[in-house]
Design a protein around this motif. Structure first.
Motif, PDB file in Angstrom:
ATOM      1  N   TYR A   6       0.501  -1.149  -0.005  1.00  0.00           N
ATOM      2  CA  TYR A   6      -0.344   0.252  -0.558  1.00  0.00           C
ATOM      3  C   TYR A   6       1.572   0.973   0.216  1.00  0.00           C
ATOM      4  N   CYS A  46      -1.364   1.246  16.957  1.00  0.00           N
ATOM      5  CA  CYS A  46      -2.703   1.183  16.210  1.00  0.00           C
ATOM      6  C   CYS A  46      -3.641   1.486  16.239  1.00  0.00           C
ATOM      7  N   CYS A 105      -0.217   9.213   5.490  1.00  0.00           N
ATOM      8  CA  CYS A 105      -1.647   8.985   5.659  1.00  0.00           C
ATOM      9  C   CYS A 105      -1.278   7.412   5.047  1.00  0.00           C
ATOM     10  N   ALA A 106      -2.140   6.509   5.281  1.00  0.00           N
ATOM     11  CA  ALA A 106      -1.864   5.245   3.922  1.00  0.00           C
ATOM     12  C   ALA A 106      -3.290   4.910   3.472  1.00  0.00           C
ATOM     13  N   GLU A 109      -6.384   0.117   5.760  1.00  0.00           N
ATOM     14  CA  GLU A 109      -7.463  -0.182   6.899  1.00  0.00           C
ATOM     15  C   GLU A 109      -6.965  -1.241   7.585  1.00  0.00           C
ATOM     16  N   LEU A 110      -7.115  -0.531   8.702  1.00  0.00           N
ATOM     17  CA  LEU A 110      -6.010  -1.386   9.718  1.00  0.00           C
ATOM     18  C   LEU A 110      -6.297  -2.637   9.737  1.00  0.00           C
ATOM     19  N   ILE A 113      -3.841  -4.637   7.031  1.00  0.00           N
ATOM     20  CA  ILE A 113      -2.212  -4.554   7.480  1.00  0.00           C
ATOM     21  C   ILE A 113      -2.124  -5.879   7.638  1.00  0.00           C
ATOM     22  N   LEU A 126       5.156   2.220   8.322  1.00  0.00           N
ATOM     23  CA  LEU A 126       4.528   2.935   9.673  1.00  0.00           C
ATOM     24  C   LEU A 126       5.310   3.267  11.122  1.00  0.00           C
ATOM     25  N   THR A 140       1.004   8.031  11.699  1.00  0.00           N
ATOM     26  CA  THR A 140      -0.189   7.608  10.299  1.00  0.00           C
ATOM     27  C   THR A 140      -1.420   7.623  10.439  1.00  0.00           C
ATOM     28  N   GLU A 141      -2.526   8.568   9.392  1.00  0.00           N
ATOM     29  CA  GLU A 141      -3.245   8.084   9.423  1.00  0.00           C
ATOM     30  C   GLU A 141      -3.984   7.118   8.647  1.00  0.00           C
ATOM     31  N   LEU A 142      -4.870   6.172   8.767  1.00  0.00           N
ATOM     32  CA  LEU A 142      -5.634   5.355   8.205  1.00  0.00           C
ATOM     33  C   LEU A 142      -7.284   5.660   6.788  1.00  0.00           C
ATOM     34  N   LYS A 143      -6.966   4.642   6.429  1.00  0.00           N
ATOM     35  CA  LYS A 143      -8.427   4.958   5.490  1.00  0.00           C
ATOM     36  C   LYS A 143      -9.238   4.888   6.215  1.00  0.00           C
TER      37      LYS A 143
END
Length: 443
Positions: A6, A46, A105-106, A109-110, A113, A126, A140-143
């Protein structure tokens, strides 16, 4: 489907300094610090989206940066730099250079991963690769609306106990509660005796670095993260009648030997020992000391002997190894041993895997990690782990408690691929590849 493939986008890069001015000074490293080579340690947490508590990602980052600046007032070495003094030894220049802070930002979604393969999903994505200073941070923000907090610090400045103090304080400041433990930097605690009384037996565990071992590894090691149930640990302990870490280490030691076809080759097992309890006294407690207070004794046995030994016998050998270093005299002797060699460098001998070794591995214990305290104001993490791909050919294994608080472990392993494959084939009942099913929900 879990993924390590990703993309990451850097939204902003800053340098966060202590919110109050710091008088520039040099903080010498103790003799125990000087036993550590330049190694960077990574750790990450996370956080899933929790609509009941979570502010917006932007506000979460603001909270983290503001609290970090406040935490660095007390933990000022993390805002400095490691430089060489006139004798060629490393020292910490406490100049409030600041911490490199990345907001990213990535596109993942958590739940998607692939933590099982952190070399692909975590390293450099990360958990930041530290470039300068003593500490680097990436948020890092996740979707899904979640967040990952990753840190990388220079092991020469701090051991896991010290990093734990800092991380707990950072979280406490974020929640606007008083810091539980303020750090002490009293290096005189580790002054050598006069005259020094080094033990020749320490030559077995420590050695001058060999320049020929500073090159690239001939065998690339791979990182994996596993979930180990408390029932599995209890079962190992019931077979050995030793501590959990001794039982686990013995089990791993024997598993590595199963890969060997040359019965004359050896398998080395090092175990990290924290000396704080051994060196503390009523007048000089070390629970808040910031720095390295570690020793890494090791035990070795031939592949053939380990294959035929019972788990109970292997655990007894591990226990005897740990017992040699779990004393006040061992650490006092180690301080004196290093003093007799300064300014020449030294290194833990088990780091130096040689040709007659089938494998060499170090087991550290992050089981005291305050994972459930890593609440920055929006609840505890869904998962946390170390990430320590330190290079060389010696493996590294770090268990830490699951966020569930039920006795389960999250185990980071950095070993040769063939050893990981064998462990998974023969010990799948103990080592479960970490998956989204092991995440702790914050809902």
């Amino acid at each position: 489907m879990n993924s390590g493939d990703y993309s990451i986008t850097i939204k902003r890069s800053d340098v966060v300094a202590a919110v109050l001015p710091v008088q520039e000074h040099w903080l010498p490293m103790s003799n125990l610090d000087l036993l550590l080579p330049p190694l960077d340690v990574g750790v990450f947490f996370c956080y899933g989206k929790n609509n009941k508590k979570n502010p917006s990602p932007e506000n979460m980052v603001i909270v983290l940066k503001k609290a970090l600046a406040q935490a660095l007032v007390s933990f000022y070495p993390f805002a400095g730099e490691i430089v060489l003094n006139s004798h060629g030894e490393p020292e910490i220049l406490c100049n409030n250079r600041g911490v490199d802070f990345i907001h990213a930002c990535a596109e993942v979604e958590l739940n998607n991963i692939d933590f099982y393969q952190p070399d692909l999903s975590v390293h450099g994505k990360l958990v930041p690769v530290k470039m300068n200073g003593v500490l680097s941070v990436q948020v890092t923000e996740l979707k899904c609306g979640g967040l990952v907090v990753g840190c990388t610090f220079d092991h020469r400045a701090a051991d896991a106990h010290s990093a734990n103090m800092f991380l707990s304080a950072w979280a406490e400041i974020s929640r606007a509660v008083p810091i539980t433990r303020l750090p002490s930097f009293r290096r005189s605690i580790f002054n050598p005796r006069r005259p020094p009384q080094p033990h020749n037996s320490l030559d077995k565990f420590y050695t001058p670095p060999n320049p020929s071992q500073n090159g690239e590894s001939h065998n690339t090691l791979t990182s994996r993260i596993y979930h180990v149930k408390s029932e599995s640990i209890d079962l190992l302990q019931s077979e050995t009648r030793r501590s959990k870490i001794e039982s686990f280490s013995a089990f791993l030691w024997k598993a590595l030997a199963e890969c060997g076809t040359d019965h004359a080759k050896t398998v080395k097992l090092g175990v990290v020992i924290d000396g704080r309890i051994r060196l503390s006294s009523e007048t000089m407690p070390l629970n808040c000391y910031f720095g390295n207070v570690l020793s890494i004794p090791y035990v070795e046995a031939s592949v053939g002997d380990l294959q035929t030994a019972s788990l109970e016998r292997a655990a007894e050998m591990v226990h005897d190894c740990i017992s040699t270093a779990a004393t006040t005299e061992h650490f006092l002797g180690l301080i004196d041993w290093m003093e007799a060699r300064r300014p020449k460098a030294a290194v833990v001998r088990v780091y130096c895997k040689d040709e007659n070794d089938e494998a060499a591995v170090v087991v550290s214990s992050g089981r005291g990690f305050p994972i459930q305290e890593m609440d920055f104001g929006w609840g505890g993490p869904g998962v946390g782990s170390y990430h320590f791909p330190w290079g060389g050919e010696t493996g590294y294994v770090m268990p830490m408690p699951s966020v569930k608080g039920n006795g389960d472990w999250i185990v980071y392993m950095h070993l040769m691929q063939k050893h990981l494959d064998l462990i998974e084939a023969c010990a799948s009942h103990v080592f479960e590849p970490f998956s989204a099913n092991h995440l702790t929900s914050q809902d």
